[in-house]
Design a protein around this motif. Structure first.
Motif, PDB file in Angstrom:
ATOM      1  N   ARG A   1       0.881  -1.238   0.387  1.00 14.08           N
ATOM      2  CA  ARG A   1      -0.708  -0.305   0.026  1.00 14.08           C
ATOM      3  C   ARG A   1       0.483   0.968   0.421  1.00 14.08           C
ATOM      4  O   ARG A   1       0.530   2.143  -1.118  1.00 14.08           O
TER       5      ARG A   1
ATOM      6  N   LEU B   1       0.236   4.285  -3.068  1.00 16.62           N
ATOM      7  CA  LEU B   1       0.318   5.487  -2.613  1.00 16.62           C
ATOM      8  C   LEU B   1       0.598   6.307  -3.078  1.00 16.62           C
ATOM      9  O   LEU B   1       0.755   7.786  -3.844  1.00 16.62           O
TER      10      LEU B   1
ATOM     11  N   ARG C   1       1.337  12.558   5.323  1.00 18.01           N
ATOM     12  CA  ARG C   1       0.342  11.866   5.653  1.00 18.01           C
ATOM     13  C   ARG C   1       0.541   9.692   5.065  1.00 18.01           C
ATOM     14  O   ARG C   1      -0.372   8.880   6.375  1.00 18.01           O
ATOM     15  N   ILE C   2       0.838  10.089   4.245  1.00 20.34           N
ATOM     16  CA  ILE C   2       1.061   8.326   4.460  1.00 20.34           C
ATOM     17  C   ILE C   2       1.946   7.703   4.953  1.00 20.34           C
ATOM     18  O   ILE C   2       1.748   6.534   5.925  1.00 20.34           O
ATOM     19  N   GLU C   3       3.098   8.051   5.346  1.00 27.77           N
ATOM     20  CA  GLU C   3       4.096   8.019   6.390  1.00 27.77           C
ATOM     21  C   GLU C   3       3.459   7.725   7.985  1.00 27.77           C
ATOM     22  O   GLU C   3       3.791   6.895   8.509  1.00 27.77           O
ATOM     23  N   ALA C   4       2.547   9.078   8.223  1.00 25.02           N
ATOM     24  CA  ALA C   4       1.751   8.916   9.366  1.00 25.02           C
ATOM     25  C   ALA C   4       0.319   8.107   9.495  1.00 25.02           C
ATOM     26  O   ALA C   4       0.959   6.770  10.233  1.00 25.02           O
ATOM     27  N   ASP C   5       0.193   7.522   8.675  1.00 23.55           N
ATOM     28  CA  ASP C   5      -0.875   6.220   8.390  1.00 23.55           C
ATOM     29  C   ASP C   5       0.072   5.033   8.376  1.00 23.55           C
ATOM     30  O   ASP C   5      -0.894   4.163   9.529  1.00 23.55           O
ATOM     31  N   ALA C   6       1.488   4.911   8.077  1.00 18.35           N
ATOM     32  CA  ALA C   6       1.623   3.637   7.728  1.00 18.35           C
ATOM     33  C   ALA C   6       1.863   3.277   9.065  1.00 18.35           C
ATOM     34  O   ALA C   6       2.141   2.157   9.436  1.00 18.35           O
ATOM     35  N   ARG C   7       2.332   4.564  10.229  1.00 19.77           N
ATOM     36  CA  ARG C   7       3.329   4.519  11.046  1.00 19.77           C
ATOM     37  C   ARG C   7       1.745   3.967  11.818  1.00 19.77           C
ATOM     38  O   ARG C   7       2.134   2.649  13.444  1.00 19.77           O
ATOM     39  N   ALA C   8       0.937   4.612  12.153  1.00 20.15           N
ATOM     40  CA  ALA C   8      -0.210   4.288  13.178  1.00 20.15           C
ATOM     41  C   ALA C   8       0.030   2.833  12.582  1.00 20.15           C
ATOM     42  O   ALA C   8      -0.347   1.629  13.875  1.00 20.15           O
ATOM     43  N   SER C   9      -0.290   2.154  11.839  1.00 15.96           N
ATOM     44  CA  SER C   9      -0.556   0.803  11.425  1.00 15.96           C
ATOM     45  C   SER C   9      -0.067  -0.003  11.838  1.00 15.96           C
ATOM     46  O   SER C   9      -0.590  -1.624  12.196  1.00 15.96           O
TER      47      SER C   9
END
Length: 235
Positions: free
Chosen positions: A130, A134, A155-163
């Motif tokens: 993903r 992205l 935002r992509i990085e933040a979403d990935a780290r949250a996942s």
């Protein structure tokens, strides 16, 4: 014959990189060879180890012991391969996230171009799924909507780290169930040990009598099914 099989197994597992490392004296060359070995496919070591254990069990305990050893060594090799794959994926994902952070900084400083976003990083993070998809669409979205590319990458990085944090939390919660499954799978060893302690010979019964062989094989099948089922539930 057992000694010959052991030696052959060691050669198969270690050849060529590890044996070469043992013969190289210069630290720089040894480090390069160790890095090369770290990138090798671990399937060869798992298959060779399983075959060696099965052969030794066949010589020492007969066909029933070989079947039992083959099943357990296959489970162990499978676990080893899955762990190696998870470690490699974690390293690749960490590198991809670090690359995203660096790219966002370059975009804010005006040092990155469209090619820097769409080609190198997309190829480097293709293994991350993903993230790669992205990232490849960041520049197109920025051109169409006017959204800042740096903000999109962040935002992509933040979403990935949250996942990743959610996955780590789920893995921690599933660890108890996995440990319980492993404990239950190891209980028959305690039963065999208890039988030997009170003077019985459960190993001979299990390996060299028809009813014992049937019990051993059925037990292995049930244990394998239970471990795989518990792994599926945890996943």
């Amino acid at each position: 014959m057992i000694a010959a099989l052991l030696l052959a197994g060691v050669v198969v597992v270690l050849w060529p990189t590890r044996l070469t490392v043992l013969t190289v004296r210069r630290p720089r060359d040894r480090a390069a060879l160790l890095r090369a070995f770290a990138t090798q496919d671990p399937r060869r070591a798992a298959v060779a180890g399983s075959a060696l254990i099965t052969a030794l069990a066949l010589l020492a305990g007969g066909p029933v012991a070989a079947v039992v050893s083959a099943a357990y060594s296959a489970l162990g090799g499978r676990a080893f391969l899955r762990r190696s794959a998870r470690q490699r994926a974690a390293v690749e994902r960490s590198a991809a996230l670090d690359g995203l952070a660096a790219l966002a900084a370059d975009l804010r400083a005006g040092l990155a171009t469209a090619a820097a976003v769409t080609s190198p990083l997309a190829g480097a993070t293709a293994a991350s799924g993903r993230i790669g998809a992205l990232t490849a669409s960041v520049w197109r979205l920025a051109e169409r909507t006017g959204a800042p590319a740096a903000d999109l990458v962040e935002r992509i990085e933040a979403d990935a780290r949250a996942s990743d944090r959610a996955a780590a939390s789920a893995a921690a919660q599933a660890a108890g169930a996995q440990a319980t499954a492993l404990l239950l799978a190891a209980l028959p060893i305690g039963g065999i040990g208890l039988g030997m302690t009170i003077g019985a010979d459960p190993v001979r019964v299990l390996l060299h009598t028809p009813i014992g062989a049937a019990c051993a094989i059925v037990a292995v099948v049930l244990q394998t099914a239970g471990l795989l089922w518990a792994e599926r539930l945890a996943r």
